[in-house]
Design a protein around this motif. Sequence first.
Motif, PDB file in Angstrom:
ATOM      1  N   GLU A  70      27.859 108.823  38.377  1.00  0.00           N
ATOM      2  CA  GLU A  70      28.198 110.128  38.938  1.00  0.00           C
ATOM      3  C   GLU A  70      29.063 109.619  40.173  1.00  0.00           C
ATOM      4  O   GLU A  70      29.053 108.646  40.568  1.00  0.00           O
ATOM      5  CB  GLU A  70      27.091 111.217  39.372  1.00  0.00           C
ATOM      6  CG  GLU A  70      26.442 110.472  40.542  1.00  0.00           C
ATOM      7  CD  GLU A  70      25.310 111.793  41.245  1.00  0.00           C
ATOM      8  OE1 GLU A  70      25.285 112.753  40.832  1.00  0.00           O
ATOM      9  OE2 GLU A  70      24.691 111.234  42.120  1.00  0.00           O
ATOM     10  N   VAL A  71      29.979 110.830  40.798  1.00  0.00           N
ATOM     11  CA  VAL A  71      30.674 110.521  41.792  1.00  0.00           C
ATOM     12  C   VAL A  71      30.711 111.824  42.690  1.00  0.00           C
ATOM     13  O   VAL A  71      30.802 112.914  42.105  1.00  0.00           O
ATOM     14  CB  VAL A  71      32.294 110.425  41.206  1.00  0.00           C
ATOM     15  CG1 VAL A  71      33.452 110.212  42.154  1.00  0.00           C
ATOM     16  CG2 VAL A  71      32.390 109.356  40.460  1.00  0.00           C
ATOM     17  N   VAL A  72      30.565 111.476  43.834  1.00  0.00           N
ATOM     18  CA  VAL A  72      30.709 112.436  45.043  1.00  0.00           C
ATOM     19  C   VAL A  72      31.974 112.228  45.932  1.00  0.00           C
ATOM     20  O   VAL A  72      32.033 110.921  46.238  1.00  0.00           O
ATOM     21  CB  VAL A  72      29.545 112.423  45.882  1.00  0.00           C
ATOM     22  CG1 VAL A  72      29.677 113.464  47.220  1.00  0.00           C
ATOM     23  CG2 VAL A  72      28.185 112.645  45.345  1.00  0.00           C
ATOM     24  N   VAL A  73      32.889 113.063  46.008  1.00  0.00           N
ATOM     25  CA  VAL A  73      34.221 113.071  46.738  1.00  0.00           C
ATOM     26  C   VAL A  73      34.012 114.086  47.819  1.00  0.00           C
ATOM     27  O   VAL A  73      33.671 115.090  47.805  1.00  0.00           O
ATOM     28  CB  VAL A  73      35.331 113.419  45.818  1.00  0.00           C
ATOM     29  CG1 VAL A  73      36.475 113.264  46.741  1.00  0.00           C
ATOM     30  CG2 VAL A  73      35.620 112.592  44.735  1.00  0.00           C
ATOM     31  N   ALA A  74      33.821 113.255  48.977  1.00  0.00           N
ATOM     32  CA  ALA A  74      33.649 113.992  50.295  1.00  0.00           C
ATOM     33  C   ALA A  74      34.836 114.277  50.971  1.00  0.00           C
ATOM     34  O   ALA A  74      35.322 113.369  51.544  1.00  0.00           O
ATOM     35  CB  ALA A  74      32.631 113.380  51.347  1.00  0.00           C
ATOM     36  N   ASP A  75      35.228 115.481  50.892  1.00  0.00           N
ATOM     37  CA  ASP A  75      36.644 115.692  51.649  1.00  0.00           C
ATOM     38  C   ASP A  75      36.453 116.039  53.018  1.00  0.00           C
ATOM     39  O   ASP A  75      35.815 117.356  53.208  1.00  0.00           O
ATOM     40  CB  ASP A  75      37.480 116.977  50.869  1.00  0.00           C
ATOM     41  CG  ASP A  75      38.710 117.363  51.427  1.00  0.00           C
ATOM     42  OD1 ASP A  75      39.791 116.533  51.228  1.00  0.00           O
ATOM     43  OD2 ASP A  75      38.624 118.301  52.128  1.00  0.00           O
ATOM     44  N   ASP A  76      37.027 115.277  53.913  1.00  0.00           N
ATOM     45  CA  ASP A  76      36.670 115.769  55.218  1.00  0.00           C
ATOM     46  C   ASP A  76      38.083 116.560  55.934  1.00  0.00           C
ATOM     47  O   ASP A  76      39.013 116.064  56.624  1.00  0.00           O
ATOM     48  CB  ASP A  76      36.651 114.040  55.992  1.00  0.00           C
ATOM     49  CG  ASP A  76      36.499 114.279  57.511  1.00  0.00           C
ATOM     50  OD1 ASP A  76      35.887 115.331  57.894  1.00  0.00           O
ATOM     51  OD2 ASP A  76      36.742 113.257  58.218  1.00  0.00           O
ATOM     52  N   SER A  77      37.937 117.868  55.402  1.00  0.00           N
ATOM     53  CA  SER A  77      38.979 118.819  56.048  1.00  0.00           C
ATOM     54  C   SER A  77      40.335 118.059  56.022  1.00  0.00           C
ATOM     55  O   SER A  77      41.113 118.247  56.932  1.00  0.00           O
ATOM     56  CB  SER A  77      38.604 118.794  57.502  1.00  0.00           C
ATOM     57  OG  SER A  77      37.287 119.548  57.603  1.00  0.00           O
ATOM     58  N   SER A  78      40.801 118.098  54.599  1.00  0.00           N
ATOM     59  CA  SER A  78      42.298 117.569  54.340  1.00  0.00           C
ATOM     60  C   SER A  78      43.211 118.660  54.728  1.00  0.00           C
ATOM     61  O   SER A  78      42.598 119.771  54.559  1.00  0.00           O
ATOM     62  CB  SER A  78      42.265 116.845  52.945  1.00  0.00           C
ATOM     63  OG  SER A  78      41.628 115.976  52.707  1.00  0.00           O
TER      64      SER A  78
END
Length: 373
Positions: A70-78
């Motif tokens: 599985e994949v988790v993409v953690a977006d840091d307030s782009s």
Amino acid sequence: MTFFLLAVSLLYALFTFILWLTWLRIPQVQSVVVDGDAPVITVVIPVRNEAESIEDLLQDLSQQAYRHFEVVVADDSSTDNTLAIVQAYARRSSFDLHPLPLTNEQTASPKKRAITQSISLAKGSLIVTTDGDCRVGPHWLTAIAAFYSQTNARLISGPVTFTTEENLFDSLQTVEFASLIGTGACSMALDFPTMCNGANLCYVKEVFVEVGGFAGVDHLASGDDEFLMHKIAARYPNGVRFLKNANAIVRTKPHRSMRAFYNQRKRWASKWRAYESYLPSLLAVFVFLSNAAPIVAIVAWLTGFLNGNTTLVVIGLKAVPEFLFLRQILVFLQKKSSVNVIPLTQLIYPLYVVFFGLAAQGKGYVWKDRKLS
């Protein structure tokens, strides 16, 4: 002064020669996974402003031969549309893709926060991290899973290089990066792990929890990879391994601007002061002195304090073993075309090491449009 320069140069030549032999002895493993031993992998991708490249990486992941992930993409307030791209891709993805929007809160280490929160949601027993601007081959996860099944390693460091070289600056970066990957790999093979790269890193989720994750180093902006590796190595002295498999190579983009290059290298160089283990700190000082030695020798020769023969010996003791070592690493990384750039890199690198060794003593740098300390 002559004795000191020759002593440092001889030690460096011996050190590099040992690295060269060690690299040659690291076996190239096969990517074979027994179905009953196939671990579930959670790929963690912390991102900020990666709209130009994140979909390419997600497409690479969709083509993985290994499907237990599985994949988790953690977006840091782009501030661009990175999150929207990931969310749109998740609706049509052939694998489990979980966008994780992070709040725009003040933190000393945004990347460590992103990884920690991603791991708290992870279903896999293995955590694999990479970056949003990377590209991976179809057998990347197969190689990692196979190596884990064969070795039961607690942390696996994988090879990283650059995508393509468009100019001389790119090629110089490729050679320099190869030296870091090779040195890190050999230090693991010698059971004294010093460095790794978070763009291609795998560790057991339970072990991450067991060592307290990033606790104790979460006040530092950099080092989400190396500080964790040192913590795991302290708990499991033989549990850190390098994956020498061409299928496992991760490729990232070289820096196109000097400003971005400067900020990244300053960020890397700033880590050595925070090492708890004496070995990485000692190695950092040793490498600094070894690269300073040819500069001092040339200046001493020009000013009449050192004869020409001694100067040539100091330079040769550094250049020859380095060339042999770097050539092997570049061939493995499928960057044989960059071998011709090694001599030029050797001319520039001593100045580079001395410069960034001094620059790292100052605090603060800009990374991902944020000023960090």
